[in-house]
Design a protein around this motif. Structure first.
Motif, PDB file in Angstrom:
ATOM      1  N   GLU A   1      -2.156  54.872  -5.166  1.00 26.67           N
ATOM      2  CA  GLU A   1      -1.496  54.726  -4.928  1.00 26.67           C
ATOM      3  C   GLU A   1      -0.237  54.502  -6.043  1.00 26.67           C
ATOM      4  N   HIS A   2      -0.042  54.043  -6.457  1.00 31.32           N
ATOM      5  CA  HIS A   2       0.812  53.266  -7.507  1.00 31.32           C
ATOM      6  C   HIS A   2       0.728  53.631  -9.184  1.00 31.32           C
ATOM      7  N   GLY A   3      -0.338  54.289  -9.136  1.00 33.32           N
ATOM      8  CA  GLY A   3      -0.829  55.104 -11.316  1.00 33.32           C
ATOM      9  C   GLY A   3      -1.283  53.733 -11.361  1.00 33.32           C
TER      10      GLY A   3
ATOM     11  N   ARG B   1       7.404  54.159 -16.901  1.00 28.80           N
ATOM     12  CA  ARG B   1       7.190  52.749 -16.277  1.00 28.80           C
ATOM     13  C   ARG B   1       6.825  52.485 -17.690  1.00 28.80           C
TER      14      ARG B   1
ATOM     15  N   PRO C   1       4.652  57.756  -9.186  1.00 28.83           N
ATOM     16  CA  PRO C   1       4.194  57.666  -7.387  1.00 28.83           C
ATOM     17  C   PRO C   1       5.598  56.852  -7.038  1.00 28.83           C
ATOM     18  N   ALA C   2       6.599  57.188  -7.399  1.00 34.65           N
ATOM     19  CA  ALA C   2       7.454  56.325  -7.504  1.00 34.65           C
ATOM     20  C   ALA C   2       8.543  57.200  -7.322  1.00 34.65           C
TER      21      ALA C   2
ATOM     22  N   ARG D   1      -6.170  61.646  -7.039  1.00 32.04           N
ATOM     23  CA  ARG D   1      -4.782  61.269  -7.096  1.00 32.04           C
ATOM     24  C   ARG D   1      -5.223  60.449  -8.577  1.00 32.04           C
TER      25      ARG D   1
ATOM     26  N   ARG E   1      10.607  61.864  -6.283  1.00 29.98           N
ATOM     27  CA  ARG E   1      11.136  63.467  -6.031  1.00 29.98           C
ATOM     28  C   ARG E   1      11.840  64.092  -6.109  1.00 29.98           C
TER      29      ARG E   1
ATOM     30  N   GLN F   1       1.140  62.319  -1.057  1.00 31.63           N
ATOM     31  CA  GLN F   1       2.255  62.212  -1.348  1.00 31.63           C
ATOM     32  C   GLN F   1       3.653  62.537  -0.574  1.00 31.63           C
TER      33      GLN F   1
ATOM     34  N   SER G   1       3.470  63.361 -11.117  1.00 28.19           N
ATOM     35  CA  SER G   1       2.657  62.529 -10.739  1.00 28.19           C
ATOM     36  C   SER G   1       2.900  60.886 -10.153  1.00 28.19           C
TER      37      SER G   1
END
Lengths: 215, 215
Positions: free
Chosen positions: A26-28, B30, B126-127, A117, B131, A181, B124
């Motif tokens: 979900e968040h990497g 990140r 997820p933040a 994912r 988008r 997503q 990719s």
DNA sequence: GCTTGAATGATACGTACGTATGAATAAATC
DNA sequence: GATTTATTCATACGTACGTATCATTCAAGC
């Protein structure tokens, strides 16, 4: 040490794997903290260090567990096809390779979206370790499909063939990623997933069947 | 260090953008720290806050700058095609859409790989902010191509068409990503890039031209 | 019942991060 | 030359992170 923890309780190790799989997907990798994982797993912060050694090794364990059924299904599908004929139709090869990426679900609830994912995370994570997470098993399956495709698609250079196989992975992984997503509101996920699966097979079969690029 | 002509060097803001583009593409959002960016840019740590407000806004600025020429080239390519005929060949549409993803380079040295790497990062990451980084410009171009493809590929449902267009993006972005992440040693990058470009056009033209999936 | 070793728990350490602040400096305006 | 404006600089703050340490628990084995 080498001992595998076997206790009757709802195995902390497994619960950590489950939580980590969820959160990594979900968040990497970088976006998920060990604290978030252990909290979700209802375990202690130090449990990750004890059971896996480090965050990176936990990720490797998660990826191995997730990829294994996909690899197995891909291998079985190829075996079944080759048992019939050494040169199966391209569409069958595509389906045997790409299908498991849609179907195989990692012991979860929302189906294979998390799997893709995670694959996506691996593909896109710039960390050098990420490449080793998948392990050599995946490579061997890929090589076998590569050989099968090479037989069925003569005239295609190895490089172009490799490019096309990567295309299969890209399309499936990104598709599942997008579905997860930005979930379509009010739309049944399974139906969309199954439609996407069929669209992907169509799309990729045509792509794989394309004549070699003239040089 | 007394008399270095600061006037000749580009302004700090641009150097920060350059450094950030490099590092974001290489290590992800990140994985890149403001300190790393400002160090590479030869600027002060606080410069990011002063010029852009925050790390997220810096990323947005980077993405905007990178995506703009791609969008412009896509738009121009479509205009040129539609000026000739309202229903161009599928291959021409594919090339006009996917070509800029390979060609347009963001004022850098290694060409478009970084661009695709950034697109990949956006796809990719997820933040949720990711988008919105691309902005609405990209959407408008995509909608125009969507309409053109819809005219040329009758019988294709809007959903399947959208799936296929996402396929184009996936294949190109992932390809460039892989090229950058595991560069083939001793192999000229431009040659590989140009080959991949042609392979991609072949692959994607066949995929887009596939008959609609029977429901 | 005591020992043993695996498993868990509470917590501390060092580091790196994003951001904010206020002083210092250069350039432009008057 | 003084004042103002736009940058750049050095640095501090609070937080979150991965990991390591050490005490504690607990189910067997003897």
């Amino acid at each position: 040490m080498g001992r595998v923890p076997r206790v009757a309780t709802p195995d902390t190790r497994t619960q950590i794997l489950d939580a980590a799989e969820h959160l990594f997907a979900e968040h990497g990798y970088r976006g998920t903290s060990i604290r978030a994982i252990t909290t979700r797993a209802g375990a202690n912060l130090a449990a990750v260090g004890y059971h896996f050694g480090s965050k990176a090794e936990l990720m490797a364990a998660v990826v191995r567990r997730v990829i294994e059924p996909v690899n197995a299904a891909q291998r079985a599908g190829l075996d079944a096809l080759l048992a019939r004929t050494p040169e199966p139709p391209v569409g069958d090869l595509v389906e045997a390779f790409a299908g498991p990426l849609f179907d195989e679900m990692p012991a979860g609830d929302e189906g294979g979206a998390r799997t893709s994912r995670l694959i996506m995370t691996i593909l896109s994570d710039p960390a050098e370790e990420a490449r080793s997470w998948a392990g050599p098993a995946e490579d061997s399956v890929r090589e076998r499909y590569l050989a099968a495709f090479a037989r069925v698609l003569p005239g295609l250079s190895p490089e172009e063939l490799r490019f096309r196989m990567r295309g299969i992975l890209s399309v499936t992984a990104v598709d599942r990623l997008e579905i997860q997503q930005r979930p379509t509101p009010g739309c049944a996920s399974p139906a969309v997933g199954q439609a996407a699966r069929r669209w992907a097979i169509t799309f990729l079969t045509a792509a794989m069947s394309a004549p070699p690029t003239r040089t």
